[in-house]
Design a protein around this motif. Structure first.
Motif, short mmCIF file in Angstrom:
data_model
loop_
_atom_site.label_atom_id
_atom_site.label_comp_id
_atom_site.label_asym_id
_atom_site.label_seq_id
_atom_site.Cartn_x
_atom_site.Cartn_y
_atom_site.Cartn_z
N GLY A 1 57.19 24.13 30.85
CA GLY A 1 56.41 23.94 32.07
C GLY A 1 57.06 24.65 33.24
N GLY A 2 56.55 25.79 33.62
CA GLY A 2 57.07 26.51 34.78
C GLY A 2 58.30 27.34 34.46
N ARG A 3 58.77 28.02 35.50
CA ARG A 3 59.98 28.84 35.36
C ARG A 3 61.11 28.22 36.17
NH1 ARG A 3 56.04 32.93 35.52
NH2 ARG A 3 56.26 33.31 37.75
N ASN A 4 62.27 28.19 35.57
CA ASN A 4 63.43 27.52 36.17
C ASN A 4 64.64 28.44 36.30
OD1 ASN A 4 62.42 24.49 35.84
ND2 ASN A 4 61.98 25.58 33.93
N GLU A 5 64.48 29.71 35.97
CA GLU A 5 65.59 30.64 35.79
C GLU A 5 66.46 30.16 34.62
OE1 GLU A 5 65.77 33.62 37.65
OE2 GLU A 5 67.15 34.13 36.03
N ALA A 6 65.79 30.05 33.47
CA ALA A 6 66.48 29.65 32.23
C ALA A 6 67.67 30.56 32.02
CB ALA A 6 65.52 29.75 31.05
N TYR B 1 68.82 28.88 11.76
CA TYR B 1 68.01 29.20 12.94
C TYR B 1 68.88 29.68 14.09
CZ TYR B 1 64.79 26.30 10.32
OH TYR B 1 64.02 25.78 9.32
N VAL B 2 68.29 30.51 14.94
CA VAL B 2 68.88 30.78 16.25
C VAL B 2 67.90 30.26 17.30
CG1 VAL B 2 69.67 32.53 17.87
CG2 VAL B 2 70.16 32.79 15.43
N TYR B 3 68.41 29.37 18.15
CA TYR B 3 67.61 28.84 19.25
C TYR B 3 67.88 29.71 20.49
CZ TYR B 3 67.60 24.82 16.13
OH TYR B 3 67.48 24.00 15.03
N ILE B 4 66.83 30.28 21.06
CA ILE B 4 66.99 31.22 22.16
C ILE B 4 66.33 30.66 23.42
CG2 ILE B 4 66.63 33.59 22.93
CD1 ILE B 4 66.18 34.25 19.88
N TRP B 5 67.16 30.34 24.39
CA TRP B 5 66.68 29.83 25.68
C TRP B 5 66.14 31.05 26.45
CZ3 TRP B 5 64.34 26.36 28.03
CH2 TRP B 5 64.60 25.89 29.31
N THR B 6 64.84 31.03 26.76
CA THR B 6 64.12 32.22 27.17
C THR B 6 63.47 32.04 28.54
OG1 THR B 6 63.70 32.76 24.85
CG2 THR B 6 62.23 33.76 26.49
N LEU B 7 63.72 32.99 29.44
CA LEU B 7 63.09 32.96 30.76
C LEU B 7 61.62 33.31 30.65
CD1 LEU B 7 66.13 34.24 31.34
CD2 LEU B 7 65.14 34.78 33.53
N GLY B 8 60.80 32.56 31.36
CA GLY B 8 59.40 32.94 31.43
C GLY B 8 59.23 34.17 32.32
N MET B 9 58.29 35.02 31.95
CA MET B 9 57.98 36.21 32.76
C MET B 9 56.51 36.14 33.18
SD MET B 9 59.80 39.17 30.45
CE MET B 9 59.46 40.52 31.59
N GLU B 10 56.27 36.37 34.45
CA GLU B 10 54.90 36.35 34.94
C GLU B 10 54.07 37.37 34.18
OE1 GLU B 10 54.72 36.59 39.13
OE2 GLU B 10 52.57 36.14 39.23
N GLY B 11 52.94 36.94 33.67
CA GLY B 11 52.05 37.85 32.96
C GLY B 11 52.39 38.05 31.49
N VAL B 12 53.44 37.41 31.04
CA VAL B 12 53.82 37.50 29.62
C VAL B 12 53.60 36.13 28.98
CG1 VAL B 12 55.70 37.90 27.99
CG2 VAL B 12 55.51 39.31 30.05
N GLY B 13 52.64 36.04 28.08
CA GLY B 13 52.31 34.76 27.45
C GLY B 13 51.95 33.73 28.50
N GLY C 1 53.98 32.47 30.56
CA GLY C 1 54.81 32.67 31.75
C GLY C 1 55.88 31.61 31.96
N GLU C 2 56.00 30.68 31.03
CA GLU C 2 56.93 29.56 31.22
C GLU C 2 58.26 29.82 30.49
OE1 GLU C 2 55.13 25.93 29.97
OE2 GLU C 2 53.40 26.14 31.30
N ASP C 3 59.32 29.17 30.98
CA ASP C 3 60.56 29.14 30.22
C ASP C 3 60.29 28.41 28.90
OD1 ASP C 3 61.75 30.27 32.40
OD2 ASP C 3 62.77 28.45 33.07
#
Lengths: 197, 449
Positions: free
Chosen positions: B80-85, B40-52, B54-56
């Motif tokens: 839960g929310g965006r944290n600048e992942a 597996y590759v685990y990818i820490w992903t930033l949430g984007m407003e309006g995309v899915g 929107g959460e990290d």
């Protein structure tokens, strides 16, 4: 196979003992243990009165950079402490088996006799059972996988990340060493730092 | 089964530092390594407003070619929310993945060993700033024995670049923190050049030499600002790190502050048993710098190669060193290219390959054997491009095969189209690390080096 640094001369001058901090990393856990005479006691019976170096081992471990390294380094610590009047009598070594099935008190005693000086406080501990051992390993975050064959028979080997713990007289963990980090000179330096507090 | 368990044994015992260990090539030397096929590759992903949602989120992609889910997202866990992942790192026993947020200073600890295909939240640290005495922006999550070292990017007094580092137990309990040396307080370090700015970014250790190396980026005020606005603000552009610090690893005290002007970012140290050097790249001046111990035992820094045409601001971002210390992958965010440098002479790297991977390429991770090279695209939420030219390829996770001469595309996932967000740091997982079988895994390939 590359031997761990602990088998060789330390490549650097360690920082001066007492010139650095060893911040507490949490309480050293208790648990039910057996000594090499088969007498039941508590792990905390062996912690608190002296600065203590605790390693988890099993005597049939064959990885030279695993348990044998821990015992080799602790043997070096024993020699250094015996040579230093400021440390002698203030340090205890604990080798704790995570294989209660094979490391019976007598088996562990025979193993320990190969390394322990008669005049040094180096204790070898085991447990009655996996049920008594497991909470101790969990509390120390010492992760072990027992190896089984396809029929579910224990193969007598285990996979683990080597950890050796430095524990102070308040039963606080003050340092953790793994294979790349473990060296008698470093451990002794840390013991001097603890005992100078 | 027996073979699988033997493989696990090899992996878990392979924690000795000196002998060539490979993203796998870029992690802590204390850690068990996956020397064969990662699952597996685990990818820490930033949430984007309006995309899915929107959460990290932590996105898990199955990358084992023998799996029926190969090349697919098999799990996504929103926090839960965006944290600048941004960055993430594994504990020394590889059971937990720490992933941090530069804006909220939250750290999420994921359990990846109970079921490597379905990470779960183990613990959330939401008092990082208070516990550390004001460090903001946890960045690098770096394994030390039984603990994690967390570098900061900023502070809560002026949200500038002065910052520090913190240590936590593997279980997430705070241990201690230390601030970077500054002109005001060198903490016993020697200032060897013009700067002692106190900035932070990445950290890597050379335990055999008792050395910890740290680099320097910029503070919250800048990394949370719109990129165009910042670039046009001369004062803001002055507030970037110009230093690399050499620390006493055991004592955690700074020993020497080296001038490395232009925001030195990722640090990668050589694995060779007699190789006392690390590389970094400077974002603003587009150079490779060598951080090395000279014949007299003094640590030095010098620029050893240009990355593209600095006047065009290629903006080097992530780098990845090969397990044999002979090659360094270098991504440049602005032109979307990856370059490969021959670093067999670390004092004279030579570029031997260049190819465009895609818009705003950022992170690169390679397998132990160097045959698989993974890329992601996102840098920072307020710096990322919006994709006005090509909406289909601005936020991606891509796998290429490397044969020593060319990169061959294998698969590519569009993280916007999939409703996931902006993919950033990648870390590898494998069932064999935990003594557990995976479906259709060739365990014979999980052999020792």
């Amino acid at each position: 196979m590359v031997l761990a640094p602990g088998y060789e001369e330390l490549e650097f001058e360690p920082p001066v003992a007492g010139s650095y901090l060893l911040p507490p990393m949490g309480a050293a856990a208790d648990g039910s243990v057996l000594d090499t005479a088969g007498v039941q006691g508590r792990l905390h019976d062996y912690l608190g009165d002296k600065a203590t170096v605790l390693s988890f081992i099993f005597t049939t471990c064959s990885d030279v950079n695993g348990c044998p390294l821990a015992t080799y380094v602790m043997s070096g610590v024993q020699t250094a402490v015996l040579d230093d009047p400021a440390l002698d009598g203030k340090v205890r070594l604990l080798s704790f088996s995570f294989d209660p099935e094979k490391d019976t008190p007598s088996a562990l005693g025979q193993y320990g006799d190969q390394f322990r000086s008669a005049d040094f406080d180096w204790q070898f501990l085991t447990t009655h059972s996996e049920q008594e051992l497991r909470p101790i390993l969990d509390a120390y975050d010492q992760w072990v996988i027992r190896d089984y064959d396809e029929a579910g028979q224990y193969l007598g080997t285990m996979s683990h990340v080597l950890r050796v713990y430095l524990i102070d007289q308040d039963r606080q963990i003050r340092n953790i060493y793994s294979t790349s980090f473990l060296h008698a000179d470093t451990v002794v330096n840390d013991l001097r730092t603890l005992l100078a507090e | 089964m027996i073979q699988m368990l033997r493989a696990a044994l090899v992996l878990l015992m392979a924690v000795i530092a000196p002998a060539a260990l490979a993203d796998e090539t870029c992690m802590s030397p204390y850690m068990a390594k996956i020397v064969g096929q990662e699952d597996y590759v685990y990818i820490w992903t930033l949430g984007m407003e309006g995309v899915g949602d929107g959460e990290d989120k932590l996105v898990t992609v199955d990358v084992n070619p023998e799996s029926e889910n190969y090349g697919q997202v098999v799990h996504s866990l929103s926090v839960g929310g965006r944290n600048e992942a941004h960055h993430s790192g594994l504990t020394d026993d590889r059971r937990y993945l720490w992933a941090s947020g530069l804006d909220t200073s939250k750290i999420f600890i994921f359990d990846i060993h109970t079921d490597p295909a379905q990470p779960r939240i183990h613990r959330e640290i939401d008092d990082f700033v208070a516990k550390t005495g004001g460090i903001v922006g946890p960045h690098t999550n770096y394994a030390l024995p039984g603990r994690m070292l967390i570098t900061g990017l900023s502070n809560n007094r002026d949200h500038g670049g002065r910052t520090g580092m913190a240590e936590y137990t593997n279980d997430g309990d705070f241990i201690t923190s230390v601030w970077m040396p500054t002109d005001d307080n060198l903490q016993g370090a020697v200032k060897s050049g013009n700067y002692a700015d106190g900035y932070g970014y990445d950290a890597r250790a050379l335990p055999r030499r008792n050395v910890l190396v740290t680099s320097s980026f910029t503070g919250w005020n800048n990394y949370m600002m719109n990129l165009g606005k910042m670039m046009s603000d001369p004062e803001a552009m002055k507030r970037f790190g110009n230093t690399v610090v050499i620390w006493d690893l055991h004592a955690r005290t700074p020993k020497k502050v080296l001038d490395v002007p232009g925001a030195p970012l990722e640090l990668r140290c050589a694995w060779g048993s007699r190789s006392n050097y690390c590389f970094t790249t400077t974002a603003l001046t587009s150079k490779i710098w060598l951080i090395y111990e000279d014949d007299a035992g003094e640590w030095q820094a010098k620029a050893v190669a240009d990355i593209g045409d600095a006047s065009k601001i290629p903006l080097p971002v992530d780098i990845s060193i090969s397990a044999d210390d002979n090659h360094l992958w270098v991504n440049t965010w602005n032109d979307g290219n990856v370059r490969l440098f021959d670093i067999s002479d670390p004092h004279a790297p030579e570029q031997v390959f260049e190819e465009r991977i895609g818009e705003q390429i950022n992170m690169v991770s390679q397998s132990w054997d160097g045959e698989r090279v993974y890329f992601t695209s996102s840098l920072l939420a307020n710096w990322d491009k919006t994709g006005s030219n090509d909406d289909s390829d601005v936020q991606y996770f891509k796998l290429f095969k490397w044969d020593g001469e060319k990169l061959t595309p294998d698969f590519s996932l569009d993280f916007v189209a999939m409703g996931l967000g902006s993919p950033h740091q990648m870390r590898f997982g494998a069932h064999a690390l935990y003594g557990k079988p995976a479906a259709k895994v060739d365990h014979d390939s999980m052999a020792a080096r």
